[in-house]
Scaffold this motif. Sequence first.
Motif, short mmCIF file in Angstrom:
data_model
loop_
_atom_site.label_atom_id
_atom_site.label_comp_id
_atom_site.label_asym_id
_atom_site.label_seq_id
_atom_site.Cartn_x
_atom_site.Cartn_y
_atom_site.Cartn_z
N PRO A 1 0.83 -1.21 0.00
CA PRO A 1 0.00 0.00 0.00
C PRO A 1 0.86 1.25 0.00
N LEU A 2 0.27 2.35 -0.43
CA LEU A 2 0.99 3.63 -0.41
C LEU A 2 1.40 3.98 1.00
N GLU A 3 2.67 4.37 1.14
CA GLU A 3 3.18 4.81 2.43
C GLU A 3 4.39 5.70 2.23
N LYS A 4 4.76 6.39 3.29
CA LYS A 4 5.96 7.23 3.28
C LYS A 4 7.17 6.31 3.40
N THR A 5 8.19 6.59 2.60
CA THR A 5 9.44 5.84 2.67
C THR A 5 10.58 6.83 2.84
N PHE A 6 11.77 6.34 3.05
CA PHE A 6 12.91 7.25 3.19
C PHE A 6 13.26 7.96 1.88
N TRP A 7 12.80 7.43 0.73
CA TRP A 7 13.12 8.05 -0.56
C TRP A 7 11.94 8.81 -1.18
N SER A 8 10.75 8.66 -0.61
CA SER A 8 9.59 9.31 -1.21
C SER A 8 8.52 9.57 -0.15
N PRO A 9 7.82 10.70 -0.26
CA PRO A 9 6.72 10.95 0.67
C PRO A 9 5.55 9.99 0.46
N ARG A 10 5.48 9.30 -0.68
CA ARG A 10 4.45 8.30 -0.93
C ARG A 10 4.94 7.34 -1.99
N PHE A 11 4.90 6.03 -1.66
CA PHE A 11 5.36 4.97 -2.56
C PHE A 11 4.49 3.75 -2.35
N GLY A 12 4.14 3.06 -3.45
CA GLY A 12 3.39 1.81 -3.34
C GLY A 12 3.62 0.95 -4.56
N MET A 13 3.29 -0.34 -4.44
CA MET A 13 3.46 -1.31 -5.52
C MET A 13 2.16 -2.09 -5.73
N LEU A 14 1.87 -2.38 -7.00
CA LEU A 14 0.65 -3.11 -7.32
C LEU A 14 0.77 -3.77 -8.68
N SER A 15 -0.15 -4.67 -8.97
CA SER A 15 -0.35 -5.20 -10.32
C SER A 15 -1.72 -4.72 -10.77
N ASP A 16 -1.80 -4.17 -11.98
CA ASP A 16 -3.08 -3.65 -12.46
C ASP A 16 -3.97 -4.79 -12.97
N ARG A 17 -5.13 -4.47 -13.48
CA ARG A 17 -6.11 -5.46 -13.93
C ARG A 17 -5.60 -6.33 -15.07
N PHE A 18 -4.51 -5.94 -15.72
CA PHE A 18 -3.93 -6.72 -16.81
C PHE A 18 -2.75 -7.58 -16.34
N GLY A 19 -2.38 -7.41 -15.06
CA GLY A 19 -1.25 -8.15 -14.51
C GLY A 19 0.08 -7.43 -14.62
N VAL A 20 0.08 -6.19 -15.11
CA VAL A 20 1.31 -5.41 -15.22
C VAL A 20 1.67 -4.86 -13.84
N ALA A 21 2.91 -5.08 -13.42
CA ALA A 21 3.38 -4.60 -12.11
C ALA A 21 3.78 -3.13 -12.23
N TRP A 22 3.39 -2.34 -11.23
CA TRP A 22 3.69 -0.91 -11.18
C TRP A 22 4.27 -0.55 -9.83
N MET A 23 5.19 0.39 -9.83
CA MET A 23 5.65 1.07 -8.62
C MET A 23 5.30 2.53 -8.85
N VAL A 24 4.54 3.12 -7.92
CA VAL A 24 4.06 4.48 -8.07
C VAL A 24 4.64 5.30 -6.92
N MET A 25 5.24 6.46 -7.25
CA MET A 25 5.85 7.26 -6.18
C MET A 25 5.80 8.74 -6.47
N ALA A 26 5.83 9.50 -5.38
CA ALA A 26 5.98 10.94 -5.48
C ALA A 26 7.48 11.22 -5.58
N VAL A 27 7.85 12.06 -6.53
CA VAL A 27 9.27 12.34 -6.74
C VAL A 27 9.75 13.62 -6.06
#
Length: 139
Positions: free
Chosen positions: A110-136
């Motif tokens: 789930p989205l959370e604060k990490t040491f490298w980003s104020p918000r980061f999370g990982m998921l697979s979309d409805r097609f099975g493609v893996a994504w990492m989403v983050m605030a830069v």
Amino acid sequence: MQVEPYLFFDGRCEEAIEFYRKVLGAEVTMLMRFRESPDPPPPGTLPAGSEDKVMHANLRFGDTAVMVSDGRCTGQPGFQGFALTVGLPDVAEVERVFGALADGGQVQMPLEKTFWSPRFGMLSDRFGVAWMVMAVTEE
């Protein structure tokens, strides 16, 4: 040199293109269907009814190009061993994109604060493609 991902959606490419246009603002810069190919595929390599499927398309996500296709429509989709990463300018946009990509998909982190980003999370979309989403950038 340029290395670009090429994703095969096993018959769901058009649906994926529309989804990424809506969620990420992807721009279709080229699209060719199997029936439009100057060199038709050899007999027996595509299931009947696949003529209107996407043979090849180019998508542009900002400065990034991603190539997509329905592939050979074999009934064996699979995306393993990689993830696409999207960096966004603020937390609100991260939350919007993450939620949209997660709809019908599966969240691994789930989205959370990490040491490298104020918000980061990982998921697979409805097609099975893996994504990492983050605030830069920090808000």
